[in-house]
Design a protein around this motif. Sequence first.
Motif, PDB file in Angstrom:
ATOM      1  N   UNK A 276      36.678  63.460  25.000  1.00 39.26           N
ATOM      2  CA  UNK A 276      36.280  62.312  25.819  1.00 39.26           C
ATOM      3  C   UNK A 276      36.888  61.038  25.009  1.00 39.26           C
ATOM      4  N   UNK A 277      37.656  61.030  23.903  1.00 43.82           N
ATOM      5  CA  UNK A 277      38.252  59.808  23.446  1.00 43.82           C
ATOM      6  C   UNK A 277      39.516  59.840  24.446  1.00 43.82           C
ATOM      7  N   UNK A 278      39.606  58.234  24.735  1.00 45.94           N
ATOM      8  CA  UNK A 278      40.750  57.829  25.287  1.00 45.94           C
ATOM      9  C   UNK A 278      41.999  57.901  24.525  1.00 45.94           C
ATOM     10  N   UNK A 279      43.153  58.370  25.408  1.00 51.57           N
ATOM     11  CA  UNK A 279      44.451  58.463  24.647  1.00 51.57           C
ATOM     12  C   UNK A 279      45.495  58.017  25.390  1.00 51.57           C
ATOM     13  N   UNK A 280      46.215  57.020  25.010  1.00 56.02           N
ATOM     14  CA  UNK A 280      47.265  56.345  26.023  1.00 56.02           C
ATOM     15  C   UNK A 280      48.520  55.966  25.325  1.00 56.02           C
ATOM     16  N   UNK A 281      49.422  55.973  26.031  1.00 53.73           N
ATOM     17  CA  UNK A 281      50.883  55.836  25.524  1.00 53.73           C
ATOM     18  C   UNK A 281      51.408  54.506  25.941  1.00 53.73           C
ATOM     19  N   UNK A 282      51.962  53.764  25.118  1.00 51.60           N
ATOM     20  CA  UNK A 282      52.625  52.312  25.213  1.00 51.60           C
ATOM     21  C   UNK A 282      54.037  52.577  25.481  1.00 51.60           C
ATOM     22  N   UNK A 283      54.357  53.458  26.141  1.00 52.57           N
ATOM     23  CA  UNK A 283      55.910  53.704  26.578  1.00 52.57           C
ATOM     24  C   UNK A 283      56.438  52.448  27.550  1.00 52.57           C
ATOM     25  N   UNK A 284      57.352  51.988  27.608  1.00 46.75           N
ATOM     26  CA  UNK A 284      57.927  51.227  28.559  1.00 46.75           C
ATOM     27  C   UNK A 284      58.569  51.671  29.679  1.00 46.75           C
ATOM     28  N   UNK A 285      58.913  52.996  29.611  1.00 49.65           N
ATOM     29  CA  UNK A 285      59.782  53.565  30.686  1.00 49.65           C
ATOM     30  C   UNK A 285      59.471  55.230  30.991  1.00 49.65           C
ATOM     31  N   UNK A 286      59.119  55.923  29.911  1.00 53.74           N
ATOM     32  CA  UNK A 286      59.289  57.276  29.790  1.00 53.74           C
ATOM     33  C   UNK A 286      58.175  57.795  30.834  1.00 53.74           C
ATOM     34  N   UNK A 287      58.429  58.666  31.782  1.00 51.22           N
ATOM     35  CA  UNK A 287      57.440  58.953  32.797  1.00 51.22           C
ATOM     36  C   UNK A 287      56.004  59.714  32.261  1.00 51.22           C
ATOM     37  N   UNK A 288      55.010  59.057  32.440  1.00 54.53           N
ATOM     38  CA  UNK A 288      53.705  59.382  31.954  1.00 54.53           C
ATOM     39  C   UNK A 288      53.260  61.053  31.830  1.00 54.53           C
ATOM     40  N   UNK A 289      53.878  61.663  33.220  1.00 57.97           N
ATOM     41  CA  UNK A 289      53.320  62.953  33.239  1.00 57.97           C
ATOM     42  C   UNK A 289      54.079  63.979  32.293  1.00 57.97           C
ATOM     43  N   UNK A 290      55.251  63.321  31.930  1.00 53.90           N
ATOM     44  CA  UNK A 290      56.154  64.351  30.830  1.00 53.90           C
ATOM     45  C   UNK A 290      55.646  64.791  29.822  1.00 53.90           C
TER      46      UNK A 290
END
Length: 706
Positions: free
Chosen positions: A35-49
């Motif tokens: 249930x912990x939120x986990x996010x990426x700060x990538x500026x361009x790499x496709x998120x689903x990868x």
Amino acid sequence: MKDIGDSDWIIEVVVENLKIKKQVFEEVEKYRKKGTLITSNTSGIPIHFMLEGRSDDFARYFCGTHFFNPPRYLKLLEIIPTPKTDPEVTDFLMRYGAHYLGKTTVLAKDTPAFIANRVGIYSIMKVVETMQKLDLNVDEVDKLTGPVIGRPKSATFRTSDVVGLDTLVKVANGLYEGLPQDEQRDIFKLPAEVNALVERKWLGDKTGQGFYKKTKGAKGQTEILTLDLKTMEYGEKKKASFATLEQTKPIENLKERMPVLLSGKDKAGEFYRHSFYGLFQYVSNRIPEIADELYKIDDALRTGFGWQLGPFEVWDSLGVEKTVAKMEEMGYSPNPWVREMLQGGNTTFYKTEGGRKLYYDIPSKSYKGIPGTEDFILLDTLRSTQKLWGNSDATVFDLGDGILNLEFHSKMNTMGAGVIEGINRAISMAEESYRGLVIANEGANFSAGANLGMVFMYAIEQEFDEIDFMVRQFQQTMMRARYSSIPVVVAPHGMTLGGGCELTMHADQIVAAAETYIGLVEVGVGLLPGGGGTKEMTLRVSDKLESGDVEYNALQNAFMNIATAKVATSAYEAMDMNILRKKDRIVVNKDLQIASAKAAALALAEAGYVQPIQRTNIKVQGKGGMALFLAGIHGMRVGNYISDHDMKIAMKIANVMCGGDLSYPQEVSEQYLLDLEREAFVSLCGERKTLERIQSIIQGGKPLRN
């Protein structure tokens, strides 16, 4: 890594390498709780990868959160969900980012570079292409692509040097490789000149040189040289001059300036037509690829790249239908949905209705309210229907529910005769027929302070009675804000200096934007705060004194803030400096500021606001306090930390704050301190070194130490 188990939101910000990111996420999954939120700060790499091999719970709470750098000053936060992201997570992040982080949250699709970088990098590459076509140089392009079109001062090439050319190259290469279907794909190919810079490792500030190079002149002064892209040699900065830019100098309003810029008959006009027509074509083709709604593209470019107007807002300012015809004459074709919009009788991308800004929704072929702006009060949307009074420097609006708003719109929102008239008129109107007044505006800065032009003119002519009258009127206006029969709420943001700070400090309540840079800076022009600022700081020190306090310490801190022209670097620091009080509010999202200020004024009115009485119980220290200050001031002079003129100003500030020639500590009135303050201000206007400081600010915008 084990410590992340106690966190509610984990943000990955490692290097832009998919393999490394996957390794990090594999470790994160071992320790994060469900249930912990986990996010990426990538500026361009496709998120689903990044989801390969991750659990269902990880995927449910995972998405992209792209903060723009530096995150404190750039408001954009792109939220990029994957098909597996729980919609509640997306909704939470959109609202949390806006209300608690002060961001403009933009929902983006999981496409290369998302929204802002996709369009922003296209715009840069289009500028470079047009520059080559028209044989322009670096200095000319930065002159054309800076503040004159509502972009940052760093414009195109200076921005590249600050960010780093390697970063720009990496994103451009990524777009070229990742967008085989983009009709403008070839524009992301790096020109030979840019490749040459990369090969030489001339990457900008990080390597000491890029499009610009900082060197030392013969006398040791800093000089900035510009790169000639033809010879790849640095030379002196070349003055860029265009007839089109000269025509627009008197036009303050950007929306009115843009049509003049694009209709120019010289190279500047041609540059703008190619740059903007190409941009309009590109953004119209990106819907629905990168976003379903056009306002998201404008929001992303405004808050991520610092553009004053987004592409569709600029297009509106030029006239959509007229611009489409001109675009096609030059070989640019907007997406067919733009023509369908025009054929349906919808002639703009935005319109105002009922005090709300609406956008054109392509699927429904109708206008809709921008989601998330329901709680905003935007003065531009009230301009045509709720204006009650105005002059060239100020406007009064009806915000509804019995609350008025006074807006400044002078140059830099400086406070001259027009603004003073506006404050008095707004208070009179509110006292007669309304319940309260908000003083707020939507400029880049709340106010750069009093208009020094008139002070300088009268001082040169030695018209000291006129200066005395002008300062007295300013003081009376500040006191009227404090002692009117209705609540006055001031909403500062950005630079709030000198007179702007004094007005703020005389409000019944302050609702400040978190990014407020506020202070009493008059010493920088050889004066002291003369509009009630010195009085008010003395009053606040008196109010904070408690039995047993070392009274001189608090007074000395307040004195130093004035004498060193200290500016708070945020509203939170302003609270520490006693400019904001505990009862005042700080708003992290400036878009919510005017609505919050209105709510504060209403709350004061509904609580049974009672007109306050001028104070007569301000404790001052008299000659004992003055002796302490004199010792400190002389020590600073002997140590060569201040000049003789700084010393003279500091002694006058100390004299006011200690209550003048009083033998012992006692209580005095506000008016007593205002009279001392005004007398000191007028006397300093007769000093040659003060006039030199004022002249330096007026003519060059730079403070002079003399």
